[in-house]
Design a protein around this motif. Sequence first.
Motif, short mmCIF file in Angstrom:
data_model
loop_
_atom_site.label_atom_id
_atom_site.label_comp_id
_atom_site.label_asym_id
_atom_site.label_seq_id
_atom_site.Cartn_x
_atom_site.Cartn_y
_atom_site.Cartn_z
N ASN A 170 -58.24 57.78 -23.59
CA ASN A 170 -58.10 56.41 -23.09
C ASN A 170 -57.33 56.37 -21.78
O ASN A 170 -57.64 55.60 -20.87
CB ASN A 170 -57.41 55.54 -24.13
CG ASN A 170 -58.31 55.23 -25.31
OD1 ASN A 170 -59.52 55.29 -25.21
ND2 ASN A 170 -57.70 54.92 -26.45
N ILE A 171 -56.29 57.19 -21.68
CA ILE A 171 -55.48 57.22 -20.47
C ILE A 171 -56.29 57.72 -19.29
O ILE A 171 -56.15 57.23 -18.16
CB ILE A 171 -54.22 58.09 -20.68
CG1 ILE A 171 -53.23 57.37 -21.60
CG2 ILE A 171 -53.55 58.42 -19.35
CD1 ILE A 171 -51.99 58.16 -21.91
N MET A 172 -57.16 58.70 -19.53
CA MET A 172 -57.93 59.29 -18.44
C MET A 172 -59.20 58.52 -18.11
O MET A 172 -59.89 58.85 -17.16
CB MET A 172 -58.28 60.75 -18.78
CG MET A 172 -57.07 61.66 -18.81
SD MET A 172 -57.51 63.41 -18.93
CE MET A 172 -58.22 63.47 -20.57
N ASP A 173 -59.51 57.49 -18.89
CA ASP A 173 -60.70 56.68 -18.61
C ASP A 173 -60.31 55.50 -17.73
O ASP A 173 -59.14 55.24 -17.46
CB ASP A 173 -61.33 56.20 -19.91
CG ASP A 173 -62.82 55.93 -19.77
OD1 ASP A 173 -63.31 55.91 -18.61
OD2 ASP A 173 -63.50 55.74 -20.79
N VAL A 174 -61.32 54.76 -17.28
CA VAL A 174 -61.06 53.64 -16.37
C VAL A 174 -60.42 52.47 -17.12
O VAL A 174 -60.60 52.33 -18.34
CB VAL A 174 -62.36 53.17 -15.69
CG1 VAL A 174 -63.01 54.30 -14.92
CG2 VAL A 174 -63.33 52.57 -16.71
N THR A 175 -59.70 51.67 -16.38
CA THR A 175 -59.14 50.43 -16.91
C THR A 175 -60.13 49.31 -16.61
O THR A 175 -60.46 49.05 -15.45
CB THR A 175 -57.78 50.13 -16.25
OG1 THR A 175 -56.91 51.24 -16.45
CG2 THR A 175 -57.16 48.88 -16.85
N GLU A 176 -60.61 48.67 -17.65
CA GLU A 176 -61.67 47.67 -17.50
C GLU A 176 -61.28 46.55 -16.54
O GLU A 176 -62.09 46.11 -15.72
CB GLU A 176 -62.03 47.09 -18.86
CG GLU A 176 -63.26 46.20 -18.86
CD GLU A 176 -64.58 46.97 -18.84
OE1 GLU A 176 -65.63 46.32 -18.79
OE2 GLU A 176 -64.55 48.21 -18.85
N HIS A 195 -65.95 60.90 -11.68
CA HIS A 195 -64.58 61.26 -12.02
C HIS A 195 -64.32 61.49 -13.51
O HIS A 195 -63.69 62.47 -13.89
CB HIS A 195 -63.58 60.24 -11.48
CG HIS A 195 -62.15 60.58 -11.80
ND1 HIS A 195 -61.54 61.70 -11.26
CD2 HIS A 195 -61.22 59.99 -12.61
CE1 HIS A 195 -60.28 61.76 -11.73
NE2 HIS A 195 -60.09 60.74 -12.54
N THR A 196 -64.78 60.59 -14.37
CA THR A 196 -64.42 60.69 -15.79
C THR A 196 -65.26 61.73 -16.54
O THR A 196 -64.91 62.09 -17.66
CB THR A 196 -64.58 59.33 -16.49
OG1 THR A 196 -65.95 58.94 -16.46
CG2 THR A 196 -63.72 58.27 -15.81
N HIS A 197 -66.35 62.19 -15.95
CA HIS A 197 -67.24 63.17 -16.58
C HIS A 197 -67.84 62.64 -17.88
O HIS A 197 -68.14 63.40 -18.80
CB HIS A 197 -66.49 64.49 -16.87
CG HIS A 197 -65.96 65.17 -15.65
ND1 HIS A 197 -65.77 66.54 -15.58
CD2 HIS A 197 -65.57 64.70 -14.45
CE1 HIS A 197 -65.27 66.87 -14.40
NE2 HIS A 197 -65.15 65.76 -13.69
N LYS A 198 -68.04 61.33 -17.94
CA LYS A 198 -68.59 60.70 -19.14
C LYS A 198 -69.80 59.85 -18.75
O LYS A 198 -69.72 58.63 -18.68
CB LYS A 198 -67.52 59.83 -19.81
CG LYS A 198 -66.32 60.64 -20.30
CD LYS A 198 -65.15 59.75 -20.67
CE LYS A 198 -65.43 58.89 -21.87
NZ LYS A 198 -64.23 58.12 -22.29
N ILE A 215 -72.22 52.18 -13.82
CA ILE A 215 -72.97 53.42 -14.02
C ILE A 215 -72.04 54.59 -13.74
O ILE A 215 -71.50 54.71 -12.64
CB ILE A 215 -74.19 53.48 -13.08
CG1 ILE A 215 -75.07 52.23 -13.27
CG2 ILE A 215 -74.99 54.75 -13.33
CD1 ILE A 215 -76.18 52.11 -12.25
N VAL A 216 -71.85 55.44 -14.73
CA VAL A 216 -70.95 56.59 -14.62
C VAL A 216 -71.78 57.86 -14.47
O VAL A 216 -72.58 58.19 -15.35
CB VAL A 216 -70.02 56.71 -15.84
CG1 VAL A 216 -68.98 57.81 -15.60
CG2 VAL A 216 -69.33 55.39 -16.13
N LEU A 217 -71.58 58.56 -13.37
CA LEU A 217 -72.29 59.81 -13.13
C LEU A 217 -71.68 60.94 -13.95
O LEU A 217 -70.49 60.94 -14.25
CB LEU A 217 -72.23 60.17 -11.64
CG LEU A 217 -72.71 59.10 -10.66
CD1 LEU A 217 -72.49 59.57 -9.23
CD2 LEU A 217 -74.17 58.75 -10.90
N GLY A 218 -72.50 61.92 -14.29
CA GLY A 218 -72.02 63.06 -15.04
C GLY A 218 -71.59 64.21 -14.14
O GLY A 218 -71.92 64.24 -12.95
N ASP A 219 -70.86 65.16 -14.72
CA ASP A 219 -70.51 66.37 -13.97
C ASP A 219 -71.67 67.36 -14.02
O ASP A 219 -72.69 67.12 -14.66
CB ASP A 219 -69.21 66.99 -14.52
CG ASP A 219 -69.35 67.42 -15.98
OD1 ASP A 219 -70.29 68.18 -16.30
OD2 ASP A 219 -68.51 67.00 -16.81
#
Length: 244
Positions: A170-176, A195-198, A215-219
Motif C-alpha cells: 500500500n505504501i509503494m502504490d499510488v495515493t488515489e 513505476h508500480t510494476h502493477k 492505465i498502469v504500464l507493466g515492467d
Amino acid sequence: MTTLFISDLHLDDRRPQITELFLHFLATEARQADALYILGDLFEFWSGDDISNPLNDSVQDGLKALTASGVKCFLVKGNRDFLVSKRFAKRTGMTILGDYTAINLDGQNVLIAHGDTFCTLDEKYQAFRTAVNIPWRQKLFTALPIFVREAIADKIRGKSKAGNQQKSMNIMDVTESEVINKMLEFKCDTLIHGHTHKPNIHDVALSANKQGKRIVLGDWFDQGSVLVWNEGKYDLQQRAFLTK
C-alpha cells in the motif's frame, strides 16, 4: 494514428533478454507507430550522459535510428534515470518531458507521468526523490569519476531493493487522492503511468458523475509490456522475450 507507451525496462547488462527485446521493438513495431512515449526507468540506473559502454551505446543508437525514421519519441524521467540530460536527448533525437505532461490523443486529453510522484505515502522515498533532484547535487555527482558514480549507483540499488522488501504494498502504490487531484488539475480523464510494476486499468471517480481511467504500464522483467493506443482505443499488451 498509433501511439505506443512503455516504462520500467530497467535495462541492465545482467538482464540481456530485456535489451534484446527492446532493440528489436525499436527496429520493428515502433517503426510503424506515429509516436513512442517511454515513461521512466528505461535504465536500471543512468549515471550520466558521458558514460559510453556497449549497453548505453546500443540503446542510444537504437533510439536514434527510430527518431531518424520519423517516429516522434518522448521520455519522462523515472527514479532510476533522473540524470538523463541534454546530451542524451541530442544523441537520440528524443524529447525529454517534465514530471507531468498533458497530451491530446484522438481528441482525448491524457495525462502521462512516471508515477512515483503519486506514491505520497512512501515518505522516505519522496524525501530521497527531492534530494537527488536538486540541480547542484546532480552536477556534483556527474563530475565524479565514472567508477565512483557506478559504485554509488550499485549501493543505491542495493539499499532500494532492501528498503522495498520492508515496505507494505500500500505504501509503494499510488495515493488515489493525489491521482485525482492531478487529473483534475490538468483536465484529463485518462492517466497513463508506470513505476508500480502493477499493470492494470483502473476506474477513477473524478467527481460524483464523472469517471476516468488510470492505465498502469507493466515492467519488462518477465516479458515486454506495451500500451497500444490507436484511433481512440487502447490495449495493454505483452511481448514475449526473443530468447529463453
